[in-house]
Scaffold this active site. Structure first.
Site, PDB file in Angstrom:
ATOM      1  N   ASP A 257       0.630  -2.639  -6.166  1.00 58.55           N
ATOM      2  CA  ASP A 257      -0.007  -3.284  -5.022  1.00 58.55           C
ATOM      3  C   ASP A 257      -1.455  -2.849  -4.857  1.00 58.55           C
ATOM      4  O   ASP A 257      -1.922  -1.914  -5.507  1.00 58.55           O
ATOM      5  CB  ASP A 257       0.796  -3.012  -3.734  1.00 58.55           C
ATOM      6  CG  ASP A 257       1.196  -1.546  -3.579  1.00 58.55           C
ATOM      7  OD1 ASP A 257       0.604  -0.694  -4.263  1.00 58.55           O
ATOM      8  OD2 ASP A 257       2.093  -1.260  -2.786  1.00 58.55           O
TER       9      ASP A 257
ATOM     10  N   ASN B  56      10.027   2.630   6.478  1.00 58.45           N
ATOM     11  CA  ASN B  56      10.836   1.488   6.917  1.00 58.45           C
ATOM     12  C   ASN B  56      11.582   0.834   5.746  1.00 58.45           C
ATOM     13  O   ASN B  56      12.085  -0.268   5.870  1.00 58.45           O
ATOM     14  CB  ASN B  56       9.964   0.458   7.650  1.00 58.45           C
ATOM     15  CG  ASN B  56       8.865  -0.116   6.760  1.00 58.45           C
ATOM     16  OD1 ASN B  56       8.804   0.191   5.569  1.00 58.45           O
ATOM     17  ND2 ASN B  56       8.005  -0.936   7.323  1.00 58.45           N
TER      18      ASN B  56
ATOM     19  N   HIS C  35      10.236   0.000   2.826  1.00 53.28           N
ATOM     20  CA  HIS C  35       9.466  -0.919   1.987  1.00 53.28           C
ATOM     21  C   HIS C  35       9.267  -0.342   0.585  1.00 53.28           C
ATOM     22  O   HIS C  35       9.257   0.873   0.382  1.00 53.28           O
ATOM     23  CB  HIS C  35       8.144  -1.349   2.634  1.00 53.28           C
ATOM     24  CG  HIS C  35       7.036  -0.346   2.665  1.00 53.28           C
ATOM     25  ND1 HIS C  35       6.402   0.032   3.822  1.00 53.28           N
ATOM     26  CD2 HIS C  35       6.413   0.322   1.678  1.00 53.28           C
ATOM     27  CE1 HIS C  35       5.445   0.887   3.544  1.00 53.28           C
ATOM     28  NE2 HIS C  35       5.427   1.096   2.242  1.00 53.28           N
TER      29      HIS C  35
ATOM     30  N   GLU D 158       7.656  -5.560   2.838  1.00 54.84           N
ATOM     31  CA  GLU D 158       8.048  -5.050   4.145  1.00 54.84           C
ATOM     32  C   GLU D 158       9.420  -5.603   4.553  1.00 54.84           C
ATOM     33  O   GLU D 158       9.903  -6.564   3.945  1.00 54.84           O
ATOM     34  CB  GLU D 158       7.000  -5.489   5.180  1.00 54.84           C
ATOM     35  CG  GLU D 158       5.602  -4.930   4.926  1.00 54.84           C
ATOM     36  CD  GLU D 158       5.433  -3.491   5.422  1.00 54.84           C
ATOM     37  OE1 GLU D 158       6.422  -2.726   5.435  1.00 54.84           O
ATOM     38  OE2 GLU D 158       4.303  -3.140   5.795  1.00 54.84           O
TER      39      GLU D 158
END
Ligand code: GLP
Length: 243
Positions: A67, A136, A138, A143
């Site tokens: 990313d 979380n 991810h 996400e």
């Protein structure tokens, strides 16, 4: 999914570096999928040390990073281009032409993502994909709620990720709101996956990844369905798992 227990961060880093080292030794022209974040730093440092000792050769390796923030120039100190050069690429004998990170400096999201998908596919997809995990759940910047069937795409970062990543910026307002990320589908095409996690703040995400339902609310949970996924986590990150 195979879970390997490490005592602490250094032990996790060495164990993960050993797997990457074996991959490169056995297949010198390996395609490696790489990750940023604080967690892989110890792995990169260990691999650099082994390279300097003459034990590892990256001259035929190619890499694809997961990313990049959308809107940052390659030489922006907060960009993942810069992170990878400073913490790994500039310190080993990899050919810069064989390193790939999504082009965050180009705002044409569709063009950037399509080009990245083409180059990962042309390279035959990673032999080994290294992943960190967000608090979380991810992976990359996929996400909660991410569609599992996507290739590379442009994502709006969640407030929790913006807050978690703001520690690396001067002010939270400086954290880009969007990123380009390899999608879950691309990640699942890797022949093997290595997830690393350290620290208690990852314990809920690690538990959901390993034991929760396979659910886009925890993008990492899809890895339960990968044929060759290894998780290396330290005691703190495993504290919510059964002993
Ligand atoms: C970022 C990256 C992820 C990384 C995650 C966790 O959001 N895009 O690839 O896994 O943060 O980072 P850290 O290892 O610093 O906790």
């Amino acid at each position: 999914m195979r879970i390997v227990r490490a005592h602490d961060y250094d032990d996790m880093s060495r164990k993960a570096a050993n797997i990457i080292s074996a991959q490169v030794t056995l297949k010198p022209d390996s395609v490696l999928g790489l990750a940023t974040g604080s967690t892989p730093l110890g792995i990169y440092a260990q691999l650099i040390e082994w390279y300097e000792k003459g034990d590892l050769d990256f001259s035929q390796v190619s890499t694809f990073n997961l990313d990049e923030y959308r809107g940052l120039a390659h030489d922006d100190p907060q960009s993942y281009h810069h992170f990878m050069r400073a913490n790994f690429f500039d310190r080993i004998n990899i050919d810069p032409a064989n390193t790939h990170v999504p082009d965050g400096s180009n705002l044409d999201a569709e063009g950037v993502c399509a080009a990245y998908d083409r180059s990962v596919a042309d390279a035959g997809y990673p032999d080994l994909q290294l992943l960190g995990i967000g608090r979380n759940g991810h992976v990359g910047f996929n996400e909660p709620g991410a569609v599992f069937s996507k290739g590379t795409y442009c994502v709006d970062l969640t407030p929790s990720t913006i807050e978690a990543n703001s520690r690396l910026f001067d002010r939270v307002e400086d954290v880009p709101r969007q990123a380009y990320t390899m999608g879950v589908q691309t990640i699942m095409f890797a022949r093997s996956v290595l997830v690393v996690a350290s620290g208690e703040e990852k314990a809920d995400a690690v538990r959901a990844m390993c034991l929760g339902p396979v659910d886009p609310q925890c993008p990492a949970s899809i890895l339960q369905l990968h044929a060759a996924c290894t998780v290396i986590a330290d005691e703190a990150a495993l504290c919510k798992m059964p002993a």
